[in-house]
Write an enzyme that holds these catalytic residues in place. Structure first.
Site, PDB file in Angstrom:
ATOM      1  N   ASP A 162      -4.162  20.291   1.764  1.00  0.00           N
ATOM      2  CA  ASP A 162      -3.353  19.196   2.297  1.00  0.00           C
ATOM      3  C   ASP A 162      -1.967  19.243   1.675  1.00  0.00           C
ATOM      4  O   ASP A 162      -1.772  18.821   0.529  1.00  0.00           O
ATOM      5  CB  ASP A 162      -4.026  17.851   2.006  1.00  0.00           C
ATOM      6  N   SER A 203      -0.916   8.546   9.362  1.00  0.00           N
ATOM      7  CA  SER A 203      -1.467   8.495   8.010  1.00  0.00           C
ATOM      8  C   SER A 203      -0.405   8.575   6.927  1.00  0.00           C
ATOM      9  O   SER A 203      -0.683   8.275   5.768  1.00  0.00           O
ATOM     10  CB  SER A 203      -2.494   9.619   7.814  1.00  0.00           C
ATOM     11  N   HIS A 241       0.128  15.049   3.241  1.00  0.00           N
ATOM     12  CA  HIS A 241       0.058  13.735   2.594  1.00  0.00           C
ATOM     13  C   HIS A 241       0.526  13.840   1.151  1.00  0.00           C
ATOM     14  O   HIS A 241       0.865  14.921   0.677  1.00  0.00           O
ATOM     15  CB  HIS A 241      -1.376  13.198   2.669  1.00  0.00           C
TER      16      HIS A 241
END
Length: 354
Positions: A327, A104, A330
């Site tokens: 998170d 990702s 990312h």
């Protein structure tokens, strides 16, 4: 599991300063060494103009209130990067195919590049479609394809009676990499997953099966398999190979000299200066050693240190809106991956002109 446990390996690898291919982009200037500077003209685009951005990357839409993280430009020591020009990009690479291969974090970079190109050419029609793990963003007027192939380990995972097996010496998925003009690879984060997030049950090397092994060792073995596949199967005159480097996370404030911060939430500005207090990332050192061993050129997009400095660039609680999860792996878009693509753009231009 302690990924820093292989002290001898890290000491040896820390002596490496160059890898096979072009790490230094311009004479006397390493574009990957520098600092982040405030630039009122940033960001490079408005994420609201790109409806295709994944929800978890669109931090503004998810309610992030601060805007400082959008206003930082990477400034190499001793030279300056050319500002990204999306129209020039499409003209230069007319008829070419570009594929990001990885997890990702590759998705993060792919979505950044497609948004950078779309917002620079807003009246140029595009097509976006997904088939299985392959996403393709096409500008038909230029016959340019920018693809993302989801492949978290690069090596294979196969289903057997004994369970899901991570095969450290097998790459069947490499078939789709052939015939692509530019390949940008990435893998690291999934090598650390355990418990329910671990997508394999056993590790296989040769005829031996393991319940587990040191993840940094497994990572090195998998990367060596990838390197051998590249050396054996790709012609550097037809396909240019890049490796994204290791994208760091920011879950431990002690890494950047703020031990009271448990994670990246509330971080609004980069680390000041050129160096990250925690030092080199062990996985990045492995990448450098593997690329150094290759017989075919592979360009290292050495984004690790510059990304380590950006403790402020993650979605934190604004990956989905609300405080349901944290998170710190990312990156928000617009944001840090735009600089990765600016560096990729500089590398592509240099190689095309040579």
């Amino acid at each position: 599991m302690d990924i820093f446990g292989i002290s001898t390996l890290v000491i040896v690898l820390s002596l490496l300063h160059h890898v096979h291919g072009d790490v230094t982009s311009t004479k006397g200037c390493d574009i990957f060494q520098g600092k982040w500077v405030y630039d009122a003209s940033y960001p490079l685009y408005n994420s609201a103009k790109c409806s295709f951005i994944e929800k978890e990357f669109d931090c503004l839409k998810n309610g992030r209130p601060d805007k400082y993280y959008l206003k930082y430009r990477w400034q190499p020591t001793g030279c300056s990067l050319t500002r990204f020009n999306g129209q020039d990009f499409l003209q230069r690479f007319r008829g070419k195919s570009i594929m990001f291969v990885g997890d990702s974090l590759s998705l993060n970079q792919w979505q950044s590049l497609t948004c950078m190109l779309h917002t620079a050419n807003p009246h140029t029609p595009y097509k976006l479609f997904r088939i299985g793990g392959l996403s393709t963003f096409t500008f038909p007027a230029y016959n340019v394809k920018v693809m993302f192939s989801r492949n978290a380990f690069l090596v294979d995972i196969i289903a057997t009676k004994a369970g899901r097996v991570l095969k450290l010496d097998s790459i069947e998925s490499g078939k789709m990499w052939k015939g692509i003009d530019f390949l940008i690879f990435n893998t690291w984060h999934w090598w650390l997953h355990s418990g329910r997030k671990q997508p394999w049950d056993l590790i296989q090397e040769g005829n031996r099966l393991y319940k587990d092994m040191d993840r940094l060792v497994a990572y090195k073995k998998g990367l060596n398999t990838w390197a051998r596949w590249i050396d054996t199967n790709l012609d550097p005159k037809k396909t240019r190979v890049f490796f994204q480097g290791v994208s760091p996370d920011h879950n431990n404030g002690g890494d950047w000299g703020e031990p009271t911060a448990k994670h990246c939430e509330g971080q609004m500005r980069p680390v000041v200066g050129h160096q990250y207090p925690a030092g080199s990332h062990p996985a990045e050192l492995v990448v450098e050693r593997v690329l150094h061993s290759m017989s075919k050129p592979a360009y290292l997009l050495n984004v690790t240190t510059l990304s380590q400095l950006r403790k402020d660039g993650h979605p934190s609680v604004y990956g989905h809106g609300g405080h349901r999860d944290m998170d710190c792996s990312h990156w928000c878009l617009a944001g840090v991956p735009d600089t990765w693509n600016q560096l990729l753009y500089a590398a592509l231009i240099k190689r095309k002109n040579n």
